[in-house]
Motif scaffolding. Structure first.
Motif, PDB file in Angstrom:
ATOM      1  N   GLN A  69      62.547 -61.799  31.206  1.00  0.00           N
ATOM      2  CA  GLN A  69      63.387 -60.608  31.085  1.00  0.00           C
ATOM      3  C   GLN A  69      64.701 -60.911  30.366  1.00  0.00           C
ATOM      4  OE1 GLN A  69      63.765 -58.630  34.906  1.00  0.00           O
ATOM      5  NE2 GLN A  69      61.559 -58.254  35.047  1.00  0.00           N
ATOM      6  N   ARG A  70      65.320 -59.854  29.860  1.00  0.00           N
ATOM      7  CA  ARG A  70      66.631 -59.870  29.181  1.00  0.00           C
ATOM      8  C   ARG A  70      66.603 -60.704  27.912  1.00  0.00           C
ATOM      9  NH1 ARG A  70      70.942 -58.162  33.688  1.00  0.00           N
ATOM     10  NH2 ARG A  70      71.705 -57.101  31.864  1.00  0.00           N
ATOM     11  N   GLN A  71      65.453 -60.730  27.256  1.00  0.00           N
ATOM     12  CA  GLN A  71      65.322 -61.431  25.967  1.00  0.00           C
ATOM     13  C   GLN A  71      64.746 -60.497  24.905  1.00  0.00           C
ATOM     14  OE1 GLN A  71      63.132 -65.199  26.638  1.00  0.00           O
ATOM     15  NE2 GLN A  71      63.749 -64.988  28.781  1.00  0.00           N
ATOM     16  N   GLY A  72      64.763 -59.203  25.179  1.00  0.00           N
ATOM     17  CA  GLY A  72      64.307 -58.243  24.182  1.00  0.00           C
ATOM     18  C   GLY A  72      62.836 -57.911  24.237  1.00  0.00           C
ATOM     19  N   VAL A  73      62.097 -58.466  25.214  1.00  0.00           N
ATOM     20  CA  VAL A  73      60.648 -58.240  25.261  1.00  0.00           C
ATOM     21  C   VAL A  73      60.338 -56.773  25.583  1.00  0.00           C
ATOM     22  CG1 VAL A  73      58.481 -58.880  26.392  1.00  0.00           C
ATOM     23  CG2 VAL A  73      60.219 -60.629  25.928  1.00  0.00           C
ATOM     24  N   GLY A  74      61.029 -56.222  26.593  1.00  0.00           N
ATOM     25  CA  GLY A  74      60.782 -54.827  26.970  1.00  0.00           C
ATOM     26  C   GLY A  74      61.050 -53.880  25.813  1.00  0.00           C
ATOM     27  N   THR A  75      62.164 -54.087  25.133  1.00  0.00           N
ATOM     28  CA  THR A  75      62.509 -53.232  23.988  1.00  0.00           C
ATOM     29  C   THR A  75      61.448 -53.340  22.898  1.00  0.00           C
ATOM     30  OG1 THR A  75      64.845 -53.563  24.462  1.00  0.00           O
ATOM     31  CG2 THR A  75      64.294 -52.768  22.262  1.00  0.00           C
ATOM     32  N   ALA A  76      61.002 -54.566  22.622  1.00  0.00           N
ATOM     33  CA  ALA A  76      59.995 -54.765  21.574  1.00  0.00           C
ATOM     34  C   ALA A  76      58.680 -54.076  21.946  1.00  0.00           C
ATOM     35  CB  ALA A  76      59.773 -56.260  21.345  1.00  0.00           C
TER      36      ALA A  76
ATOM     37  N   ARG B  95      67.023 -46.649  26.198  1.00  0.00           N
ATOM     38  CA  ARG B  95      68.129 -46.323  25.270  1.00  0.00           C
ATOM     39  C   ARG B  95      68.100 -47.243  24.061  1.00  0.00           C
ATOM     40  NH1 ARG B  95      72.697 -45.908  29.785  1.00  0.00           N
ATOM     41  NH2 ARG B  95      72.544 -43.702  30.288  1.00  0.00           N
ATOM     42  N   ARG B  96      67.968 -48.541  24.336  1.00  0.00           N
ATOM     43  CA  ARG B  96      68.019 -49.515  23.238  1.00  0.00           C
ATOM     44  C   ARG B  96      66.859 -49.323  22.262  1.00  0.00           C
ATOM     45  NH1 ARG B  96      68.130 -56.060  24.101  1.00  0.00           N
ATOM     46  NH2 ARG B  96      67.819 -56.607  21.935  1.00  0.00           N
ATOM     47  N   SER B  97      65.740 -48.837  22.761  1.00  0.00           N
ATOM     48  CA  SER B  97      64.585 -48.670  21.867  1.00  0.00           C
ATOM     49  C   SER B  97      64.574 -47.307  21.198  1.00  0.00           C
ATOM     50  CB  SER B  97      63.289 -48.892  22.649  1.00  0.00           C
ATOM     51  OG  SER B  97      63.208 -47.994  23.724  1.00  0.00           O
TER      52      SER B  97
ATOM     53  N   ASP C 281      68.027 -44.509  38.950  1.00  0.00           N
ATOM     54  CA  ASP C 281      68.777 -45.716  39.341  1.00  0.00           C
ATOM     55  C   ASP C 281      68.153 -47.006  38.814  1.00  0.00           C
ATOM     56  OD1 ASP C 281      66.556 -45.797  40.909  1.00  0.00           O
ATOM     57  OD2 ASP C 281      67.619 -45.827  42.835  1.00  0.00           O
ATOM     58  N   ASN C 282      67.135 -46.902  37.965  1.00  0.00           N
ATOM     59  CA  ASN C 282      66.549 -48.105  37.362  1.00  0.00           C
ATOM     60  C   ASN C 282      67.340 -48.447  36.093  1.00  0.00           C
ATOM     61  OD1 ASN C 282      64.982 -50.088  36.137  1.00  0.00           O
ATOM     62  ND2 ASN C 282      63.042 -49.165  36.772  1.00  0.00           N
ATOM     63  N   GLN C 283      68.395 -49.256  36.281  1.00  0.00           N
ATOM     64  CA  GLN C 283      69.308 -49.546  35.171  1.00  0.00           C
ATOM     65  C   GLN C 283      68.613 -50.306  34.044  1.00  0.00           C
ATOM     66  OE1 GLN C 283      72.772 -51.503  36.745  1.00  0.00           O
ATOM     67  NE2 GLN C 283      73.357 -49.744  37.988  1.00  0.00           N
TER      68      GLN C 283
HETATM   69  C1  LIG Z   1      62.652 -52.670  32.582  1.00  0.00           C
HETATM   70  C2  LIG Z   1      62.171 -54.015  32.027  1.00  0.00           C
HETATM   71  C3  LIG Z   1      60.762 -53.843  31.463  1.00  0.00           C
HETATM   72  C4  LIG Z   1      63.127 -54.458  30.914  1.00  0.00           C
HETATM   73  O1  LIG Z   1      62.545 -55.579  30.254  1.00  0.00           O
HETATM   74  P1  LIG Z   1      63.437 -56.644  29.444  1.00  0.00           P
HETATM   75  O2  LIG Z   1      62.504 -57.447  28.631  1.00  0.00           O
HETATM   76  O3  LIG Z   1      64.323 -57.366  30.387  1.00  0.00           O
HETATM   77  O4  LIG Z   1      64.333 -55.668  28.534  1.00  0.00           O
HETATM   78  P2  LIG Z   1      65.211 -56.103  27.254  1.00  0.00           P
HETATM   79  O5  LIG Z   1      65.462 -57.578  27.286  1.00  0.00           O
HETATM   80  O6  LIG Z   1      64.559 -55.542  26.048  1.00  0.00           O
HETATM   81  O7  LIG Z   1      66.584 -55.379  27.564  1.00  0.00           O
HETATM   82  C5  LIG Z   1      66.829 -54.049  27.160  1.00  0.00           C
HETATM   83  C6  LIG Z   1      68.123 -53.609  27.759  1.00  0.00           C
HETATM   84  O8  LIG Z   1      68.032 -53.579  29.196  1.00  0.00           O
HETATM   85  C7  LIG Z   1      69.104 -54.327  29.763  1.00  0.00           C
HETATM   86  N1  LIG Z   1      68.637 -54.897  31.017  1.00  0.00           N
HETATM   87  C8  LIG Z   1      67.549 -55.672  31.207  1.00  0.00           C
HETATM   88  N2  LIG Z   1      67.449 -56.003  32.508  1.00  0.00           N
HETATM   89  C9  LIG Z   1      68.505 -55.422  33.121  1.00  0.00           C
HETATM   90  C10 LIG Z   1      68.932 -55.407  34.476  1.00  0.00           C
HETATM   91  N3  LIG Z   1      68.253 -56.035  35.442  1.00  0.00           N
HETATM   92  N4  LIG Z   1      70.049 -54.684  34.765  1.00  0.00           N
HETATM   93  C11 LIG Z   1      70.732 -54.020  33.819  1.00  0.00           C
HETATM   94  N5  LIG Z   1      70.356 -54.009  32.495  1.00  0.00           N
HETATM   95  C12 LIG Z   1      69.252 -54.721  32.170  1.00  0.00           C
HETATM   96  C13 LIG Z   1      69.403 -55.370  28.711  1.00  0.00           C
HETATM   97  O9  LIG Z   1      70.700 -55.930  28.882  1.00  0.00           O
HETATM   98  C14 LIG Z   1      69.295 -54.543  27.461  1.00  0.00           C
HETATM   99  O10 LIG Z   1      70.443 -53.727  27.337  1.00  0.00           O
HETATM  100  P3  LIG Z   1      71.408 -53.783  26.058  1.00  0.00           P
HETATM  101  O11 LIG Z   1      70.643 -53.167  24.913  1.00  0.00           O
HETATM  102  O12 LIG Z   1      72.575 -52.964  26.489  1.00  0.00           O
HETATM  103  O13 LIG Z   1      71.692 -55.217  25.831  1.00  0.00           O
HETATM  104  C15 LIG Z   1      62.159 -55.107  33.131  1.00  0.00           C
HETATM  105  O14 LIG Z   1      63.436 -55.157  33.750  1.00  0.00           O
HETATM  106  C16 LIG Z   1      61.097 -54.909  34.202  1.00  0.00           C
HETATM  107  O15 LIG Z   1      59.946 -55.344  34.054  1.00  0.00           O
HETATM  108  N6  LIG Z   1      61.471 -54.253  35.309  1.00  0.00           N
HETATM  109  C17 LIG Z   1      60.540 -53.992  36.410  1.00  0.00           C
HETATM  110  C18 LIG Z   1      59.545 -52.888  36.059  1.00  0.00           C
HETATM  111  C19 LIG Z   1      60.230 -51.587  35.652  1.00  0.00           C
HETATM  112  O16 LIG Z   1      61.219 -51.159  36.225  1.00  0.00           O
HETATM  113  N7  LIG Z   1      59.645 -50.945  34.608  1.00  0.00           N
HETATM  114  C20 LIG Z   1      60.173 -49.703  34.040  1.00  0.00           C
HETATM  115  C21 LIG Z   1      59.802 -48.504  34.794  1.00  0.00           C
HETATM  116  S1  LIG Z   1      58.072 -48.141  34.698  1.00  0.00           S
END
Ligand SMILES: CC(C)(COP(=O)(O)OP(=O)(O)OC[C@H]1O[C@@H](n2cnc3c(N)ncnc32)[C@H](O)[C@@H]1OP(=O)(O)O)[C@@H](O)C(=O)NCCC(=O)NCCS
Length: 139
Positions: free
Chosen positions: A82-89, A122-124, A113-115
């Motif tokens: 997490q927090r390496q851009g994978v979710g956005t990609a 938003r980022r995507s 509340d799922n920040q």
């Molecule tokens: C939501 C999720 C997929 C994000 O994946 P990720 O690979 O960490 O996301 P990214 O690295 O692309 O980060 C995208 C943005 O989210 C922010 N972010 C990621 N994790 C965060 C956290 N725990 N708290 C606050 N912001 C967070 C990043 O800083 C980034 O924001 P920025 O553009 O302002 O820098 C991951 O946290 C996850 O698997 N969560 C559990 C499942 C879930 O909630 N899924 C979504 C609902 S179905």
């Protein structure tokens, strides 16, 4: 990192730990056979462990009077990735796939509340809608 559409049941099972509940081969096969159902996995080419590091799924929504849209169903990234851009990609890749399939929009409903999810959408490139009620019929 590499993002690929999942086509095989065995591949779905490699990502079992990413899902809320363990998938079964029968459910995976059923999902993959449905038209308009999409599952993408992210793979880490630098540190391959034969397991995907994230997934996103979506379903094409059709209606007689509307162009198709894609509903982003679920998104998840392994804790260590997490927090390496994978979710956005993953979300961007699903949006690309939706456009390629003729969808005019993609949408998603997530907990307010799922920040992490909010920041990722938003980022995507998502626009935020107005506050929405979600109604569920359970049985
Ligand atoms: C939501 C999720 C997929 C994000 O994946 P990720 O690979 O960490 O996301 P990214 O690295 O692309 O980060 C995208 C943005 O989210 C922010 N972010 C990621 N994790 C965060 C956290 N725990 N708290 C606050 N912001 C967070 C990043 O800083 C980034 O924001 P920025 O553009 O302002 O820098 C991951 O946290 C996850 O698997 N969560 C559990 C499942 C879930 O909630 N899924 C979504 C609902 S179905």
């Amino acid at each position: 990192m590499r993002i690929e559409r999942v086509e095989q049941t065995d591949t779905v099972m490699l990502g079992a730990e990413l899902f809320d509940e363990p998938p079964t081969p029968a459910r995976a096969e059923h999902f993959l056979r449905q038209p308009g159902h999409h599952l993408l996995f992210a793979w880490d080419d630098q540190h391959p462990h034969d397991r995907p590091i994230g997934f996103v799924s979506g379903v094409e929504i059709l209606h007689p009077d509307k162009d198709p849209e894609l509903y982003l169903n679920e998104l998840g990234v392994a804790d260590a990735a997490q927090r390496q851009g994978v979710g956005t990609a993953l979300v961007r890749a699903l949006a690309d796939l939706a456009r390629a399939h003729g969808c005019v929009a993609m949408w998603e409903v997530s907990d307010a509340d799922n920040q992490a999810a909010t920041a990722t959408y938003r980022r995507s490139g998502a626009d935020e809608g107005s506050p929405t009620n979600v109604f569920t019929w359970s049985w």
